[in-house]
Design a protein around this motif. Structure first.
Motif, mmCIF file in Angstrom:
data_model
loop_
_atom_site.group_PDB
_atom_site.id
_atom_site.type_symbol
_atom_site.label_atom_id
_atom_site.label_comp_id
_atom_site.label_asym_id
_atom_site.label_seq_id
_atom_site.Cartn_x
_atom_site.Cartn_y
_atom_site.Cartn_z
ATOM 1 N N MET A 35 -51.674 -44.681 -47.015
ATOM 2 C CA MET A 35 -52.197 -44.042 -48.223
ATOM 3 C C MET A 35 -51.981 -42.536 -48.153
ATOM 4 N N ALA A 36 -51.738 -41.924 -49.309
ATOM 5 C CA ALA A 36 -51.530 -40.485 -49.361
ATOM 6 C C ALA A 36 -52.836 -39.747 -49.083
ATOM 7 N N GLU A 37 -52.704 -38.525 -48.578
ATOM 8 C CA GLU A 37 -53.883 -37.715 -48.320
ATOM 9 C C GLU A 37 -54.482 -37.208 -49.627
ATOM 10 N N VAL A 38 -55.784 -36.975 -49.585
ATOM 11 C CA VAL A 38 -56.487 -36.300 -50.669
ATOM 12 C C VAL A 38 -57.093 -35.039 -50.061
ATOM 13 N N LEU A 39 -56.658 -33.876 -50.517
ATOM 14 C CA LEU A 39 -57.130 -32.612 -49.953
ATOM 15 C C LEU A 39 -58.470 -32.228 -50.559
ATOM 16 N N VAL A 40 -59.457 -31.987 -49.699
ATOM 17 C CA VAL A 40 -60.801 -31.596 -50.116
ATOM 18 C C VAL A 40 -61.050 -30.185 -49.606
ATOM 19 N N LEU A 41 -61.312 -29.243 -50.504
ATOM 20 C CA LEU A 41 -61.567 -27.867 -50.100
ATOM 21 C C LEU A 41 -63.030 -27.718 -49.697
ATOM 22 N N ALA A 42 -63.267 -27.352 -48.444
ATOM 23 C CA ALA A 42 -64.624 -27.170 -47.946
ATOM 24 C C ALA A 42 -65.187 -25.854 -48.435
ATOM 25 N N GLY A 43 -66.503 -25.857 -48.694
ATOM 26 C CA GLY A 43 -67.186 -24.643 -49.106
ATOM 27 C C GLY A 43 -67.880 -23.996 -47.928
ATOM 28 N N PRO A 44 -68.665 -22.932 -48.177
ATOM 29 C CA PRO A 44 -69.418 -22.284 -47.100
ATOM 30 C C PRO A 44 -70.527 -23.166 -46.604
ATOM 31 N N LEU B 33 -59.446 -42.438 -53.602
ATOM 32 C CA LEU B 33 -58.086 -42.109 -54.018
ATOM 33 C C LEU B 33 -57.069 -42.174 -52.896
ATOM 34 N N GLY B 34 -57.520 -42.075 -51.652
ATOM 35 C CA GLY B 34 -56.589 -42.057 -50.533
ATOM 36 C C GLY B 34 -57.288 -41.705 -49.245
ATOM 37 N N THR B 35 -56.581 -41.037 -48.361
ATOM 38 C CA THR B 35 -57.114 -40.649 -47.055
ATOM 39 C C THR B 35 -57.650 -39.225 -47.135
ATOM 40 N N PRO B 36 -58.970 -39.022 -46.989
ATOM 41 C CA PRO B 36 -59.530 -37.676 -47.145
ATOM 42 C C PRO B 36 -59.105 -36.736 -46.025
#
Length: 356
Positions: free
Chosen positions: A1-10, A27-30
């Protein structure tokens, strides 16, 4: 599965990151895009531009998972519990000195490998980052997202529009979908099987012009973001003065919330314009909204209509704010709020009763 990019906050945005991971698993691989690595992973020397190195996935180097990731939302173990398989950590000093520009560059770099989607929290910085990334990638951008499902042609986002009056389903038809999520509407759930994320170090290079821009505002104090706050305490003309507005801040602190103000409060100089809630200021969607001395003009109601539970305190029983409130108290803010603060302190002092 394609990656799903998650932007981390502070750090205080740990819940927002976990909410994004909850959606990303559909949706995919976090994969979490965090700040600079800590506890033994490589860090670029301050003032020294770094370059991308080979030898690892996405042109990066891999390292053992540290206990925490500096600039990230929580421990690597917590991220793994919500399904993160990879943590991308930057080594460039610009990640802390120029956080918006650095995160834009990092997401654009990682997006070259065609992730299934990019998810960011819809706070002030997140909206700017998402918009800039979408332009750089020539991709579609969806804001005000409250839910996401996997469709046959990519993510299908549910958006809250018209001040929460309607919900529509939308999808991106070109490029990598960039979604700005209102994370306060997402119920977080851990992954069925916890993961052990691998930290991948990404080295970034920035021109001198990027460093120069940030110097102008690097010491500017920034209030907590209202757009993703779960609890907001707002004060209006009824608090009477700048000294009276201190009650708003005290109650917000007692509830671990964020203080805000009406147009009248901002106009009087009792709070900065960034704290103004109305249709031309901040539009908010907290789980709990307390209105102190706010009559409830149309423009103010438009800014806080998306709140989950509304509690209003005002001396005028005919104030329009009571039409929207779930709980209303008719009385002087200066008498009601101190009693409320005392009750909060009293309940916090009660001993916890252990269940047998």
């Amino acid at each position: 599965m394609a990656e799903v990019l998650v932007l981390a906050g502070p750090g205080r945005a740990a819940r927002a990151t976990c909410a994004l991971l909850t959606l990303a698993r559909r949706l995919g691989t976090p994969a979490v895009v965090a700040g600079a690595p800590a506890n033994g992973t490589t860090r670029a020397r301050a003032g020294t531009p770094a370059t991308v190195t080979g030898g690892g996935k996405n042109g990066a180097t891999q390292a053992r998972t540290p206990r925490t990731v500096a600039g990230g939302p929580a421990s690597a173990a917590t991220l793994g519990r919500f399904g993160a398989k990879t943590i991308y950590a930057a080594t460039a000093p610009e990640m802390d000195e120029h956080p918006v520009a650095a995160r834009v560059e990092m997401l654009v770099r990682l997006a070259r490998h065609r992730p299934a989607a990019i998810l960011v929290a819809a706070d002030r910085d997140g909206l700017e980052i998402a918009g800039r990334v979408a332009v750089r990638l020539d991709s579609g951008f969806l804001s005000d997202v409250v839910d996401v499902t996997a469709g046959p042609d990519g993510p299908v986002a549910v958006q809250s529009v018209q001040g929460g009056a309607w919900r529509v389903e939308s999808s991106v038809v070109r490029g990598v979908p960039v979604l700005a999520v209102r994370t306060e509407h997402v119920a977080i759930t851990p992954a069925p099987a916890p993961a052990r994320p691998v930290v991948t170090t990404v080295r970034l290079t920035f021109p001198r012009s990027v460093r120069a821009v940030r110097q102008v505002a690097r010491h500017r104090a920034r209030p907590r973001d209202l757009s993703t706050a779960a609890v907001i305490v707002a004060g209006g003309r009824g608090v009477g003065s700048a000294e009276g507005f201190e009650l708003v801040r005290r109650l917000a602190a007692a509830l671990d919330g964020v203080p805000a103000g009406s147009h009248a409060a901002a106009e009087q100089g009792w709070c900065p314009p960034q704290m103004q809630v109305d249709q031309v200021g901040q539009v908010v969607h907290p789980s709990l909204y307390l209105a102190l001395g706010i009559s409830g003009s149309l423009r103010h109601r438009a800014g806080m209509r998306g709140a989950g539970t509304v509690v209003a305190i005002d001396s005028d029983p005919q104030a329009p704010i009571f039409r929207l409130s779930d709980l209303g108290a008719v009385g002087d803010v200066h008498q009601v709020v101190p009693e409320l603060l005392a009750e909060i302190e009293r309940r916090r002092a009660l001993p916890l009763i252990a269940e047998e």
